[in-house]
Design a protein around this motif. Structure first.
Motif, PDB file in Angstrom:
ATOM      1  N   LEU A  28     -33.668  74.661 -90.960  1.00 27.46           N
ATOM      2  CA  LEU A  28     -34.478  75.377 -89.975  1.00 27.46           C
ATOM      3  C   LEU A  28     -34.772  74.486 -88.776  1.00 27.46           C
ATOM      4  O   LEU A  28     -34.722  74.950 -87.621  1.00 27.46           O
ATOM      5  CB  LEU A  28     -35.776  75.866 -90.616  1.00 27.46           C
ATOM      6  CG  LEU A  28     -36.762  76.574 -89.687  1.00 27.46           C
ATOM      7  CD1 LEU A  28     -36.141  77.821 -89.083  1.00 27.46           C
ATOM      8  CD2 LEU A  28     -38.055  76.921 -90.436  1.00 27.46           C
ATOM      9  N   GLN A  29     -35.071  73.213 -89.014  1.00 30.18           N
ATOM     10  CA  GLN A  29     -35.319  72.285 -87.905  1.00 30.18           C
ATOM     11  C   GLN A  29     -34.093  72.177 -87.004  1.00 30.18           C
ATOM     12  O   GLN A  29     -34.219  72.157 -85.768  1.00 30.18           O
ATOM     13  CB  GLN A  29     -35.692  70.908 -88.454  1.00 30.18           C
ATOM     14  CG  GLN A  29     -37.079  70.845 -89.070  1.00 30.18           C
ATOM     15  CD  GLN A  29     -37.387  69.476 -89.646  1.00 30.18           C
ATOM     16  OE1 GLN A  29     -36.506  68.805 -90.201  1.00 30.18           O
ATOM     17  NE2 GLN A  29     -38.622  69.048 -89.517  1.00 30.18           N
ATOM     18  N   ARG A  30     -32.918  72.105 -87.607  1.00 26.65           N
ATOM     19  CA  ARG A  30     -31.687  72.023 -86.819  1.00 26.65           C
ATOM     20  C   ARG A  30     -31.515  73.258 -85.944  1.00 26.65           C
ATOM     21  O   ARG A  30     -31.130  73.162 -84.765  1.00 26.65           O
ATOM     22  CB  ARG A  30     -30.494  71.851 -87.761  1.00 26.65           C
ATOM     23  CG  ARG A  30     -29.151  71.717 -87.069  1.00 26.65           C
ATOM     24  CD  ARG A  30     -28.053  71.413 -88.072  1.00 26.65           C
ATOM     25  NE  ARG A  30     -27.967  72.459 -89.098  1.00 26.65           N
ATOM     26  CZ  ARG A  30     -27.258  72.334 -90.227  1.00 26.65           C
ATOM     27  NH1 ARG A  30     -26.593  71.221 -90.466  1.00 26.65           N
ATOM     28  NH2 ARG A  30     -27.225  73.313 -91.097  1.00 26.65           N
ATOM     29  N   SER A  74     -43.832  75.079 -96.922  1.00 29.41           N
ATOM     30  CA  SER A  74     -42.997  74.098 -96.240  1.00 29.41           C
ATOM     31  C   SER A  74     -42.474  74.631 -94.902  1.00 29.41           C
ATOM     32  O   SER A  74     -42.447  73.896 -93.907  1.00 29.41           O
ATOM     33  CB  SER A  74     -41.824  73.680 -97.139  1.00 29.41           C
ATOM     34  OG  SER A  74     -41.050  74.815 -97.524  1.00 29.41           O
ATOM     35  N   VAL A  75     -42.054  75.890 -94.866  1.00 28.94           N
ATOM     36  CA  VAL A  75     -41.563  76.474 -93.614  1.00 28.94           C
ATOM     37  C   VAL A  75     -42.694  76.578 -92.601  1.00 28.94           C
ATOM     38  O   VAL A  75     -42.527  76.252 -91.419  1.00 28.94           O
ATOM     39  CB  VAL A  75     -40.922  77.845 -93.877  1.00 28.94           C
ATOM     40  CG1 VAL A  75     -40.692  78.591 -92.561  1.00 28.94           C
ATOM     41  CG2 VAL A  75     -39.598  77.691 -94.620  1.00 28.94           C
ATOM     42  N   GLU A  76     -43.853  77.009 -93.044  1.00 28.21           N
ATOM     43  CA  GLU A  76     -45.001  77.138 -92.140  1.00 28.21           C
ATOM     44  C   GLU A  76     -45.362  75.792 -91.528  1.00 28.21           C
ATOM     45  O   GLU A  76     -45.662  75.696 -90.328  1.00 28.21           O
ATOM     46  CB  GLU A  76     -46.192  77.715 -92.893  1.00 28.21           C
ATOM     47  CG  GLU A  76     -47.386  77.998 -92.014  1.00 28.21           C
ATOM     48  CD  GLU A  76     -48.506  78.690 -92.764  1.00 28.21           C
ATOM     49  OE1 GLU A  76     -49.467  79.142 -92.104  1.00 28.21           O
ATOM     50  OE2 GLU A  76     -48.417  78.786 -94.004  1.00 28.21           O
ATOM     51  N   GLN A  77     -45.328  74.733 -92.334  1.00 26.07           N
ATOM     52  CA  GLN A  77     -45.623  73.403 -91.808  1.00 26.07           C
ATOM     53  C   GLN A  77     -44.575  72.966 -90.792  1.00 26.07           C
ATOM     54  O   GLN A  77     -44.907  72.332 -89.777  1.00 26.07           O
ATOM     55  CB  GLN A  77     -45.696  72.401 -92.963  1.00 26.07           C
ATOM     56  CG  GLN A  77     -46.918  72.591 -93.856  1.00 26.07           C
ATOM     57  CD  GLN A  77     -46.942  71.621 -95.024  1.00 26.07           C
ATOM     58  OE1 GLN A  77     -45.938  71.005 -95.365  1.00 26.07           O
ATOM     59  NE2 GLN A  77     -48.099  71.487 -95.656  1.00 26.07           N
ATOM     60  N   CYS A  78     -43.321  73.294 -91.060  1.00 27.40           N
ATOM     61  CA  CYS A  78     -42.256  72.973 -90.107  1.00 27.40           C
ATOM     62  C   CYS A  78     -42.480  73.695 -88.787  1.00 27.40           C
ATOM     63  O   CYS A  78     -42.345  73.098 -87.706  1.00 27.40           O
ATOM     64  CB  CYS A  78     -40.912  73.341 -90.715  1.00 27.40           C
ATOM     65  SG  CYS A  78     -39.504  73.193 -89.576  1.00 27.40           S
ATOM     66  N   VAL A  79     -42.829  74.967 -88.862  1.00 26.02           N
ATOM     67  CA  VAL A  79     -43.026  75.773 -87.656  1.00 26.02           C
ATOM     68  C   VAL A  79     -44.143  75.206 -86.790  1.00 26.02           C
ATOM     69  O   VAL A  79     -44.062  75.247 -85.549  1.00 26.02           O
ATOM     70  CB  VAL A  79     -43.314  77.232 -88.057  1.00 26.02           C
ATOM     71  CG1 VAL A  79     -43.789  78.040 -86.849  1.00 26.02           C
ATOM     72  CG2 VAL A  79     -42.075  77.876 -88.673  1.00 26.02           C
ATOM     73  N   GLN A  80     -45.174  74.658 -87.412  1.00 28.30           N
ATOM     74  CA  GLN A  80     -46.302  74.117 -86.655  1.00 28.30           C
ATOM     75  C   GLN A  80     -45.853  73.062 -85.650  1.00 28.30           C
ATOM     76  O   GLN A  80     -46.449  72.925 -84.575  1.00 28.30           O
ATOM     77  CB  GLN A  80     -47.321  73.500 -87.632  1.00 28.30           C
ATOM     78  CG  GLN A  80     -48.020  74.496 -88.541  1.00 28.30           C
ATOM     79  CD  GLN A  80     -48.906  75.468 -87.783  1.00 28.30           C
ATOM     80  OE1 GLN A  80     -49.539  75.090 -86.781  1.00 28.30           O
ATOM     81  NE2 GLN A  80     -48.963  76.707 -88.235  1.00 28.30           N
ATOM     82  N   MET A  97     -30.614  85.075 -86.692  1.00 19.47           N
ATOM     83  CA  MET A  97     -30.053  83.770 -87.025  1.00 19.47           C
ATOM     84  C   MET A  97     -30.531  83.372 -88.422  1.00 19.47           C
ATOM     85  O   MET A  97     -31.734  83.236 -88.655  1.00 19.47           O
ATOM     86  CB  MET A  97     -30.506  82.707 -86.015  1.00 19.47           C
ATOM     87  CG  MET A  97     -29.884  82.840 -84.642  1.00 19.47           C
ATOM     88  SD  MET A  97     -28.103  82.508 -84.591  1.00 19.47           S
ATOM     89  CE  MET A  97     -28.043  80.774 -85.007  1.00 19.47           C
ATOM     90  N   HIS A  98     -29.594  83.193 -89.341  1.00 19.11           N
ATOM     91  CA  HIS A  98     -29.973  82.666 -90.641  1.00 19.11           C
ATOM     92  C   HIS A  98     -30.359  81.204 -90.495  1.00 19.11           C
ATOM     93  O   HIS A  98     -29.834  80.489 -89.633  1.00 19.11           O
ATOM     94  CB  HIS A  98     -28.834  82.857 -91.633  1.00 19.11           C
ATOM     95  CG  HIS A  98     -28.574  84.300 -91.927  1.00 19.11           C
ATOM     96  ND1 HIS A  98     -27.422  84.748 -92.515  1.00 19.11           N
ATOM     97  CD2 HIS A  98     -29.333  85.416 -91.709  1.00 19.11           C
ATOM     98  CE1 HIS A  98     -27.472  86.060 -92.654  1.00 19.11           C
ATOM     99  NE2 HIS A  98     -28.619  86.481 -92.165  1.00 19.11           N
ATOM    100  N   ASP A  99     -31.267  80.750 -91.339  1.00 18.85           N
ATOM    101  CA  ASP A  99     -31.872  79.444 -91.096  1.00 18.85           C
ATOM    102  C   ASP A  99     -30.925  78.265 -91.315  1.00 18.85           C
ATOM    103  O   ASP A  99     -31.247  77.140 -90.929  1.00 18.85           O
ATOM    104  CB  ASP A  99     -33.147  79.263 -91.925  1.00 18.85           C
ATOM    105  CG  ASP A  99     -32.936  79.469 -93.415  1.00 18.85           C
ATOM    106  OD1 ASP A  99     -31.778  79.626 -93.843  1.00 18.85           O
ATOM    107  OD2 ASP A  99     -33.944  79.483 -94.152  1.00 18.85           O
TER     108      ASP A  99
END
Length: 309
Positions: free
Chosen positions: A17-19, A44-50, A88-90
């Motif tokens: 997702l970061q990529r 984990s995804v929510e933290q990445c989005v932040q 877009m798939h993650d």
């Protein structure tokens, strides 16, 4: 209303997702929103989005309970406010800074079309190698003539390689998993014929064993019910095309379907295409010629006398 909604149905894969989000940061086209719908069992995804909220116009939504594939895809589409939808798939990402803009331009320049797609690279996650994937002219001609011809070989690619106009009718069938993309393309083009193809590769598509589609690849109890269900929706008339007929021949052959009982055992109980027993009878005549050029020749000969043509 912004021009395009980049819809990302996410599930746990934070590094991927970061990529993807990093590839959005460098896009030269900037009239977009990012809709992230999260099916993860943790935060984990929510933290990445932040980490991206100050740099990207993100709207984050957590599914409670998780919707699975493709329900999570439809959740993202339902929340989209853009004129166009770019799913877009993650584990996929944009290959160039101009990729999103070129996809948008494909629809802007062709208002008669609701659908556009591009060449892309398969990126093999286990070893980092790539393979260029294109849509040759013969396929585009057949796909234009009848979108059901995509059953012969999906040379469009996965949903991440395309863009479409935002209309309520354009949603994924949540009854299927393996055929979900080709089913979507067929239904969209049956409602609004025509498409635009971009020959320049604009995306990377991650290919890995952890993907959900890999879990159902080649599984008889998945392929038979889903493909017969799809054929039930499209009707018998498409068997006039040798491409559809050849696909159906290979499906029955490769899934080792010998008679109608095998279809029922695999999980499909609906009405069968009229050519089903006809093809099975032809395949039983020479059972040892199951694959290769002789099988192709036998298929072509049977097509000449197939019912309903």
């Amino acid at each position: 209303m912004m021009k395009v909604s980049v819809c990302i149905p996410a599930y746990k894969q934070v590094a991927y997702l970061q990529r993807l989000l990093d590839s959005l940061l460098i896009q030269t086209f900037d009239d977009f929103e990012v809709v992230i719908t999260d099916d993860s069992p943790d935060n984990s995804v929510e933290q990445c989005v932040q980490q991206y909220l100050q740099r990207l116009p993100i709207r984050y939504y957590r599914n409670e309970p998780a919707r699975g594939m493709p329900g999570n895809w439809n959740t993202a589409l339902d929340l989209a406010r853009g004129e166009y939808i770019k799913i877009m798939h993650d584990d996929d990402w944009f290959a160039t800074p101009t990729a999103l803009g070129l996809l948008v331009q494909a629809l802007d320049d062709n208002p008669q079309h609701d659908f556009a797609y591009a060449a892309y690279y398969n990126y093999y996650l286990d070893n980092g190698t790539t393979k260029l994937m294109t849509s040759p002219a013969y396929f585009r001609k057949a796909f234009q003539k009848d979108p059901v011809n995509i059953l012969h070989d999906n040379l469009v690619g996965p949903p991440s390689v395309m863009i479409h106009r935002n209309k309520p009718a354009y949603r994924y069938d949540e009854k299927v998993r393996w055929t979900v993309d080709v089913d979507f393309y067929i239904r969209l083009l049956q409602q609004r014929p025509g498409f635009t193809y971009i020959a320049e590769p604009l995306l990377y598509v991650g290919m890995g064993k952890e993907q959900i589609t890999e879990e159902v690849h080649g599984v008889r109890e998945v392929y038979i019910p889903e493909y017969f269900y799809l054929l039930q929706k499209t009707g018998n008339g498409h068997f006039k095309s040798i491409l559809v007929y050849d696909f159906f021949w290979r499906l029955l052959r490769n899934m080792k379907i010998r008679d109608v009982k095998d279809i029922r055992k695999a999980g499909f109980n609906g009405p069968l295409p009229v050519v089903t027993t006809y093809i099975l009878n032809w395949q039983r005549r020479i059972p040892f010629l199951r694959k290769g050029p002789v099988s192709k020749l036998w298929m072509s000969l049977s097509f000449l006398f197939a019912p309903g043509k």
